[in-house]
Design a protein around this motif. Sequence first.
Motif, short mmCIF file in Angstrom:
data_model
loop_
_atom_site.label_atom_id
_atom_site.label_comp_id
_atom_site.label_asym_id
_atom_site.label_seq_id
_atom_site.Cartn_x
_atom_site.Cartn_y
_atom_site.Cartn_z
N TYR A 1 0.85 -1.20 0.00
CA TYR A 1 0.00 0.00 0.00
C TYR A 1 0.88 1.26 0.00
O TYR A 1 0.63 2.22 -0.72
N TYR B 1 0.85 6.40 2.28
CA TYR B 1 1.32 7.06 3.51
C TYR B 1 2.36 8.14 3.19
O TYR B 1 3.32 8.33 3.91
N ASP C 1 1.80 -8.98 -0.39
CA ASP C 1 0.48 -8.56 -0.87
C ASP C 1 0.59 -7.25 -1.64
O ASP C 1 1.30 -6.34 -1.22
N LYS D 1 -4.81 -7.97 -5.96
CA LYS D 1 -6.26 -7.73 -5.84
C LYS D 1 -6.82 -7.14 -7.11
O LYS D 1 -6.09 -6.52 -7.90
N HIS E 1 -12.74 -6.21 2.05
CA HIS E 1 -13.48 -4.94 1.93
C HIS E 1 -14.94 -5.11 1.55
O HIS E 1 -15.48 -4.32 0.77
N PHE F 1 -4.82 -6.99 7.92
CA PHE F 1 -3.97 -5.92 7.39
C PHE F 1 -3.98 -4.70 8.32
O PHE F 1 -4.80 -4.61 9.22
N SER F 2 -3.02 -3.81 8.05
CA SER F 2 -2.80 -2.61 8.89
C SER F 2 -2.65 -3.01 10.35
O SER F 2 -3.25 -2.40 11.24
N THR G 1 -0.31 -2.60 12.40
CA THR G 1 0.31 -1.63 13.32
C THR G 1 -0.63 -0.45 13.54
O THR G 1 -0.22 0.57 14.09
N ARG H 1 -3.62 9.31 6.03
CA ARG H 1 -3.95 9.46 7.45
C ARG H 1 -4.41 10.86 7.79
O ARG H 1 -5.01 11.09 8.84
N VAL I 1 5.01 -2.02 18.96
CA VAL I 1 4.49 -2.57 17.70
C VAL I 1 4.63 -4.10 17.68
O VAL I 1 3.80 -4.80 17.09
N THR J 1 1.87 -6.12 7.34
CA THR J 1 2.31 -4.78 7.71
C THR J 1 2.93 -4.12 6.48
O THR J 1 3.26 -4.80 5.52
N PRO K 1 5.75 -1.42 6.30
CA PRO K 1 6.78 -0.43 6.57
C PRO K 1 7.50 -0.03 5.28
O PRO K 1 7.49 -0.77 4.31
N THR L 1 10.79 1.29 5.70
CA THR L 1 12.23 1.28 6.02
C THR L 1 12.61 -0.08 6.57
O THR L 1 11.78 -0.78 7.18
N HIS M 1 12.12 -0.37 10.38
CA HIS M 1 10.73 -0.69 10.77
C HIS M 1 10.40 -2.15 10.43
O HIS M 1 9.73 -2.84 11.20
N1 LIG Z 1 -4.59 -0.20 4.35
C1 LIG Z 1 -5.56 -0.77 3.63
O1 LIG Z 1 -6.65 -0.21 3.41
C2 LIG Z 1 -5.35 -2.16 3.09
C3 LIG Z 1 -6.40 -2.83 2.58
C4 LIG Z 1 -6.21 -4.12 2.13
C5 LIG Z 1 -4.96 -4.69 2.18
N2 LIG Z 1 -3.90 -3.99 2.66
C6 LIG Z 1 -2.59 -4.61 2.61
O2 LIG Z 1 -2.05 -4.74 3.93
C7 LIG Z 1 -0.75 -4.18 3.95
C8 LIG Z 1 -0.43 -3.72 5.35
O3 LIG Z 1 -1.28 -2.61 5.68
P1 LIG Z 1 -0.63 -1.21 6.02
O4 LIG Z 1 0.35 -0.87 4.94
O5 LIG Z 1 -1.72 -0.29 6.33
O6 LIG Z 1 0.22 -1.65 7.35
P2 LIG Z 1 0.76 -0.90 8.62
O7 LIG Z 1 2.11 -1.48 8.86
O8 LIG Z 1 -0.23 -0.99 9.72
O9 LIG Z 1 0.87 0.65 8.23
C9 LIG Z 1 1.97 1.18 7.51
C10 LIG Z 1 2.31 2.52 8.12
O10 LIG Z 1 2.76 2.28 9.46
C11 LIG Z 1 4.09 2.77 9.62
N3 LIG Z 1 4.88 1.79 10.39
C12 LIG Z 1 4.88 0.44 10.23
N4 LIG Z 1 5.75 -0.11 11.08
C13 LIG Z 1 6.33 0.89 11.78
C14 LIG Z 1 7.29 0.95 12.82
N5 LIG Z 1 7.86 -0.17 13.31
N6 LIG Z 1 7.62 2.15 13.33
C15 LIG Z 1 7.04 3.29 12.87
N7 LIG Z 1 6.13 3.30 11.87
C16 LIG Z 1 5.77 2.11 11.32
C17 LIG Z 1 4.67 2.89 8.24
O11 LIG Z 1 5.64 3.91 8.32
P3 LIG Z 1 7.03 3.85 7.49
O12 LIG Z 1 6.63 4.02 6.06
O13 LIG Z 1 7.79 5.00 8.06
O14 LIG Z 1 7.68 2.54 7.75
C18 LIG Z 1 3.45 3.23 7.40
O15 LIG Z 1 3.21 4.61 7.44
C19 LIG Z 1 -0.82 -3.09 2.89
O16 LIG Z 1 0.45 -2.62 2.51
C20 LIG Z 1 -1.60 -3.76 1.82
O17 LIG Z 1 -0.78 -4.62 1.05
C21 LIG Z 1 -4.09 -2.77 3.14
#
Ligand SMILES: NC(=O)c1ccc[n+]([C@@H]2O[C@H](COP(=O)([O-])OP(=O)(O)OC[C@H]3O[C@@H](n4cnc5c(N)ncnc54)[C@H](OP(=O)(O)O)[C@@H]3O)[C@@H](O)[C@H]2O)c1
Length: 401
Positions: free
Chosen positions: A19, A25, A49, A77, A146, A193-194, A196, A217, A250, A268, A270, A272, A275
Amino acid sequence: MEYRTYRGERLSEVGLGCYGVGGAYGAKDPDQFVGLFRRAVELGVTFFDTADVYGPGEQVLGRALAPFRDRVWIATKVGASEGGKPDCSRAHIVAACEQSLRRLGVEQIDLYQIHFDDPQTPVAETVGALDELAAAGKIRYYGVGHLSPGRVAEYLVAGHVFSMLIELSAVARGALERTAPLCRAHGVGLIAFSVTGRGLLTGAIGPDTAFGADDIRRLDPLFQRARRASGLRIAGEMRKLGERYGKSPVQVAIAWVLAHPNVVCALTGPSTVVHLEENLGGSGWTIHADDLAALDCLLKAEDERLRREQVAELCAILEGEPLPEQAFTDLVYVLETLVELGLAEEQQVMPAFRQLWVLRADPDPTELARIHAGLQEQFLPVVKDRSSDDSPPGRSQRGRR
Ligand SMILES: NC(=O)c1ccc[n+]([C@@H]2O[C@H](COP(=O)([O-])OP(=O)(O)OC[C@H]3O[C@@H](n4cnc5c(N)ncnc54)[C@H](OP(=O)(O)O)[C@@H]3O)[C@@H](O)[C@H]2O)c1
């Protein structure tokens, strides 16, 4: 990294998503993710994913994983046509699958997931197309995400659904009640997903953290008003618990997700390596049952407090004058919160949501005031009614409780 075996397939407990590659983000250099994904493979991640709508996500993932194709799972997807309109018709799915295969540079997609609901297409047609793709060897499995619980139920009955994508973290638990029980009843695994909380549970976000204009966000209700404050209190509890286990907040947040029945993989995103490495430490240990139960009590109490605060916020926003610089975010917050609190059905808020969405690049104050007035007329009475239910005994208009 620990692994889970589900339907004979071995998947890493923590998976990585794309994502963020598409700039959700905040804008990122897509090339930085190539090294990140390869480092993840080195550290034992086998589940990745992406989606056809995550900008260059498919190309970047395909490029990064090409040397390890036989060791990893690639999930993507489908479900929106050009322009973002939902489209799960057979013609679209078959054509979109070819395009995803080409962008990923693979001959087969391990998991092909329905990303959006398309109310115009019967589920039988969508499932028929997915079965056809599986029979042709273009995909191995298919899943859904979704979707409303009603729609999930239709897919579970009509098709051979491998998995269901749900947003799951200690700050986003709605799916545990809405769709997870249905999947459990059908023996279908959950891909969370998401995990964190989009960064909210990491300790890196505080009450005043501001997000760039290109970061989702900035509008996401999770990061507004009482919801952000509640999320930060929960993050504080994760930190306290982590101190006892020698884990970071986390890592506790991810272990909490993995503690739920039927969760096959925690995704998740990240950007970097620091992370990434921290987050992978969410696997390989467990939170003790007593601590999980204590967290559960705390989350329930937090829900109660948040619900009361949100009802008061909805009243204040709907009764007040819309503030031009905040009206757009507030109205998105109102719509999502109405549904979350069970004060409106999703279909009831969708027309206003669509009207709002076209204004996101250029939020015209007159149009926003018109949408605000419409929502005030339609929903203020029901919000006030709930608010009077929340009043302490003796102060309620109905003298209840
Ligand atoms: N979000 C959706 O609506 C959605 C829907 C369906 C599927 N998915 C799938 O699920 C995957 C995971 O969801 P997500 O990307 O929302 O995951 P997430 O890890 O909850 O969120 C990512 C955000 O959290 C930050 N982050 C993660 N680990 C961190 C850490 N240890 N310390 C500080 N900041 C941290 C990242 O910052 P940094 O960039 O600075 O690391 C980024 O801004 C998606 O990439 C996608 O493939 C998502």
